[in-house]
Scaffold this active site. Structure first.
Site, PDB file in Angstrom:
ATOM      1  N   HIS A 272      22.326  15.707  17.166  1.00 26.26           N
ATOM      2  CA  HIS A 272      23.608  14.989  17.267  1.00 26.26           C
ATOM      3  C   HIS A 272      24.546  15.603  16.235  1.00 26.26           C
ATOM      4  CE1 HIS A 272      26.369  11.902  18.186  1.00 26.26           C
ATOM      5  NE2 HIS A 272      25.793  10.854  17.644  1.00 26.26           N
ATOM      6  N   HIS A 311      25.459  20.165  26.151  1.00 26.14           N
ATOM      7  CA  HIS A 311      25.893  18.791  25.948  1.00 26.14           C
ATOM      8  C   HIS A 311      25.377  17.934  27.087  1.00 26.14           C
ATOM      9  CE1 HIS A 311      28.443  15.356  25.110  1.00 26.14           C
ATOM     10  NE2 HIS A 311      28.554  15.868  23.910  1.00 26.14           N
ATOM     11  N   ASP A 367      30.355  21.248  17.841  1.00 23.60           N
ATOM     12  CA  ASP A 367      29.736  21.662  16.586  1.00 23.60           C
ATOM     13  C   ASP A 367      29.637  23.168  16.411  1.00 23.60           C
ATOM     14  OD1 ASP A 367      29.258  19.141  15.522  1.00 23.60           O
ATOM     15  OD2 ASP A 367      27.565  18.854  16.865  1.00 23.60           O
TER      16      ASP A 367
HETATM   17  N1  CMC Z   1      19.711  26.129  23.601  1.00 24.79           N
HETATM   18  C1  CMC Z   1      18.805  26.533  24.519  1.00 24.79           C
HETATM   19  N2  CMC Z   1      18.453  25.823  25.608  1.00 24.79           N
HETATM   20  C2  CMC Z   1      19.046  24.627  25.758  1.00 24.79           C
HETATM   21  C3  CMC Z   1      19.998  24.144  24.843  1.00 24.79           C
HETATM   22  C4  CMC Z   1      20.337  24.949  23.735  1.00 24.79           C
HETATM   23  N3  CMC Z   1      21.244  24.548  22.847  1.00 24.79           N
HETATM   24  N4  CMC Z   1      20.424  22.924  25.241  1.00 24.79           N
HETATM   25  C5  CMC Z   1      19.764  22.658  26.367  1.00 24.79           C
HETATM   26  N5  CMC Z   1      18.919  23.684  26.680  1.00 24.79           N
HETATM   27  C6  CMC Z   1      18.086  23.803  27.870  1.00 24.79           C
HETATM   28  C7  CMC Z   1      16.842  22.962  27.735  1.00 24.79           C
HETATM   29  O1  CMC Z   1      15.783  23.677  27.170  1.00 24.79           O
HETATM   30  C8  CMC Z   1      16.595  22.589  29.176  1.00 24.79           C
HETATM   31  O2  CMC Z   1      16.031  23.698  29.811  1.00 24.79           O
HETATM   32  P1  CMC Z   1      14.899  23.502  30.969  1.00 24.79           P
HETATM   33  O3  CMC Z   1      15.630  22.804  32.079  1.00 24.79           O
HETATM   34  O4  CMC Z   1      14.434  24.879  31.272  1.00 24.79           O
HETATM   35  O5  CMC Z   1      13.834  22.647  30.330  1.00 24.79           O
HETATM   36  C9  CMC Z   1      17.989  22.400  29.755  1.00 24.79           C
HETATM   37  O6  CMC Z   1      18.832  23.260  28.956  1.00 24.79           O
HETATM   38  C10 CMC Z   1      18.515  20.970  29.671  1.00 24.79           C
HETATM   39  O7  CMC Z   1      18.414  20.531  28.317  1.00 24.79           O
HETATM   40  P2  CMC Z   1      18.144  19.038  27.872  1.00 24.79           P
HETATM   41  O8  CMC Z   1      17.535  19.047  26.516  1.00 24.79           O
HETATM   42  O9  CMC Z   1      17.406  18.328  28.961  1.00 24.79           O
HETATM   43  O10 CMC Z   1      19.606  18.473  27.830  1.00 24.79           O
HETATM   44  P3  CMC Z   1      20.069  17.127  27.106  1.00 24.79           P
HETATM   45  O11 CMC Z   1      21.261  16.663  27.854  1.00 24.79           O
HETATM   46  O12 CMC Z   1      18.927  16.190  26.964  1.00 24.79           O
HETATM   47  O13 CMC Z   1      20.451  17.622  25.647  1.00 24.79           O
HETATM   48  C11 CMC Z   1      21.657  18.428  23.796  1.00 24.79           C
HETATM   49  C12 CMC Z   1      21.758  17.807  25.207  1.00 24.79           C
HETATM   50  C13 CMC Z   1      23.059  18.449  23.185  1.00 24.79           C
HETATM   51  C14 CMC Z   1      20.768  17.559  22.905  1.00 24.79           C
HETATM   52  C15 CMC Z   1      21.086  19.864  23.933  1.00 24.79           C
HETATM   53  O14 CMC Z   1      21.926  20.670  24.713  1.00 24.79           O
HETATM   54  C16 CMC Z   1      20.841  20.519  22.562  1.00 24.79           C
HETATM   55  O15 CMC Z   1      19.775  20.322  21.974  1.00 24.79           O
HETATM   56  N6  CMC Z   1      21.843  21.306  22.042  1.00 24.79           N
HETATM   57  C17 CMC Z   1      21.699  21.890  20.726  1.00 24.79           C
HETATM   58  C18 CMC Z   1      22.069  20.851  19.666  1.00 24.79           C
HETATM   59  C19 CMC Z   1      23.545  20.595  19.623  1.00 24.79           C
HETATM   60  O16 CMC Z   1      24.356  21.496  19.616  1.00 24.79           O
HETATM   61  N7  CMC Z   1      23.901  19.299  19.551  1.00 24.79           N
HETATM   62  C20 CMC Z   1      25.296  18.862  19.420  1.00 24.79           C
HETATM   63  C21 CMC Z   1      25.749  18.096  20.619  1.00 24.79           C
HETATM   64  S1  CMC Z   1      27.539  17.843  20.656  1.00 24.79           S
HETATM   65  C22 CMC Z   1      27.930  16.875  19.294  1.00 24.79           C
HETATM   66  C23 CMC Z   1      27.151  15.631  19.163  1.00 24.79           C
HETATM   67  O17 CMC Z   1      26.822  14.942  20.118  1.00 24.79           O
HETATM   68  O18 CMC Z   1      26.866  15.280  18.039  1.00 24.79           O
END
Ligand code: CMC
Length: 434
Positions: A272, A311, A367
């Site tokens: 987050h 996201h 971010d």
């Molecule tokens: N790098 C590599 N792969 C990723 C990433 C990433 N940053 N984000 C998602 N994926 C992949 C993930 O491995 C999955 O792949 P597969 O379908 O093969 O298993 C697919 O994309 C979907 O990911 P998810 O984890 O199911 O998506 P989510 O909606 O649950 O997670 C997230 C959203 C923001 C937590 C995630 O994209 C992430 O961990 N990003 C990196 C951390 C980040 O930048 N967070 C800040 C978010 S914006 C500000 C805030 O909210 O605070």
């Protein structure tokens, strides 16, 4: 089942029993409790939904923030984020979020006056802040000190009184920069700086952070403006993890300081608000453009995530990231370019052309670039999420106030699917360990 199902309804057949049910559709949702009528036998629990992480479950009705993730739209109380970032300021946006409409001149002046004159904290706050270890993470200090404010304002428990709620909202928005700045000064071993009420909200924050022996600290107005814009961009984001934490804890009718402390805790996590800190550390670890391809391969192999990308809601672009990218230029004009910017831009370019990221609709989020700006301000990475928290405070409070006035709301209490053992027979330790 009714003979003719209403148009705005869902007709489902339970294939276990052959029974059909009509379930009303309102606002493109069905009420989860309506599924409770679908059951095998009268003495069994009704059907429920399974939705870890609330991926497809609305937890409330809200009029605070609108997001269209596919189109990259973000609006506070109906106003596009781009217009607010360009033409408004953080305290006006805070007013908008909290009150639901833009202020008149008199309302705005009164609001600014109220916030400005509540920036001081009780002297005892200094005492317990000094009690933290020299290397305490400022987010831990912020979380603890916001929670501790509830002990200074026991009247805050009276959450059903509108004037009382307003008082706590003003106090919290006003004191957050003081607590944030002091957690920074503590880590630096520098004396705490009291608020300067001649300065605006964001300029005062910078003064409490960076003032040393000079009579008055006045930051470059371009930096003040850039930080103010960053606060605006972070001010709310509908039902994200920390706002959900504030609402969930607030649903027990605890005071708002305790609820917001929970939000600060949620924001602290690297998935987050902690992502901006993680981005900076990642860029430093990559070190130079030549190392990017190997890093990207590691991400694709699942070794780690590309922080600042992806996201839950935005699947096209994050409108905040676009505005921040522009703010980078304004800040670097004053501070000189952050050498990590080149790595970030190249990383973004390579990722946006790579099948892995394209297929999963992963784009830079808020971010990805904000950390570079914060670093240009000479904030250590541990402070980045504190800045996010200060910006997010009006949003948390607007959502909290909406929650406590919402007649539909109940104490948050999700269901579970129990997967453990049942009806075991307990043998006392003295018997088991013989
Ligand atoms: N790098 C590599 N792969 C990723 C990433 C990433 N940053 N984000 C998602 N994926 C992949 C993930 O491995 C999955 O792949 P597969 O379908 O093969 O298993 C697919 O994309 C979907 O990911 P998810 O984890 O199911 O998506 P989510 O909606 O649950 O997670 C997230 C959203 C923001 C937590 C995630 O994209 C992430 O961990 N990003 C990196 C951390 C980040 O930048 N967070 C800040 C978010 S914006 C500000 C805030 O909210 O605070």
């Amino acid at each position: 089942m009714t003979d003719v199902a209403a148009k705005d309804s869902l007709t489902v057949t339970d294939n276990r029993t052959g029974q059909q049910y009509d379930i009303a559709i309102n606002d493109n949702t069905i009420a989860a409790t309506d599924l409770g009528q679908i059951r095998l036998t009268d003495d069994e629990p009704g059907l429920a939904t399974y939705d870890p992480g609330f991926v497809n479950t609305a937890s409330c009705r809200s009029a605070v923030t609108f997001i269209d993730g596919d189109k990259g739209i973000l609006e506070y109380r109906g106003y596009p984020i781009e217009q607010l970032a360009e033409k408004s300021n953080f305290l006006e946006v805070a007013y908008l979020l909290v009150h639901g409409a833009l202020p008149s001149k008199e309302e705005y002046d009164a609001w600014v006056h109220e916030i400005t004159y509540h920036t001081f904290v009780h002297e005892n706050v200094k005492g317990f802040m000094h009690g933290f270890r020299y290397d305490a993470h400022p987010m831990g200090m912020l979380m603890a000190s916001v929670g501790a404010l509830s002990t200074f304002y026991p009247d805050a428990r009276n959450i059903s009184d509108a004037d009382n709620r307003h008082m706590q909202i003003v106090r919290m928005i006003a004191k957050m920069p003081t607590l944030g700045a002091w957690s920074f000064r503590h880590a630096q071993g520098k004396p705490f700086v009291y608020p300067d009420n001649d300065l605006g909200y964001t300029a005062n924050f910078l003064s409490m952070l960076f003032k040393m022996s000079e009579q008055k600290f006045e930051a470059d107005p371009r930096l003040v403006k850039a930080l103010d814009v960053l606060f605006i961009l972070h001010a709310d984001h509908e039902q994200n993890c920390s706002t959900n934490a504030v609402r969930s804890v607030g649903s027990s009718q605890v005071d708002p300081y305790s609820a917001v402390a929970a939000g600060v805790g949620a924001l602290y996590g690297p998935l987050h608000g902690g992502a901006n800190e993680a981005v900076l550390r990642m860029l430093k670890r990559i070190g130079s453009k030549e190392n990017i391809p190997a890093f990207i391969e590691g991400v694709k192999d699942g070794n780690e995530r590309l922080m600042g990308f992806g996201h839950r809601v935005y699947k096209n672009f994050d409108p905040r990231a676009t505005i921040i990218k522009k703010a980078c230029d304004d800040v670097f004009e004053v501070t000189g370019v952050n050498p990590l910017l080149e790595i970030a831009k190249e990383l973004e370019k390579i990722a946006l052309e790579d099948e892995y990221f394209v297929k999963r609709k992963l784009y830079p989020n808020v971010d990805f670039y904000s950390g570079l700006i914060y670093e240009a301000f000479q904030f250590p990475p541990e402070m980045f999420t504190v800045l996010f928290a200060i910006g997010r405070t009006p949003g948390w409070l607007a959502q909290w106030a909406e929650l406590v006035q919402d007649k539909d709301q109940k104490i948050a209490r999700p269901k579970q699917i129990y997967t453990g053992d049942r009806e075991l027979t307990f043998t006392a330790a003295s018997e088991r360990w013989k």
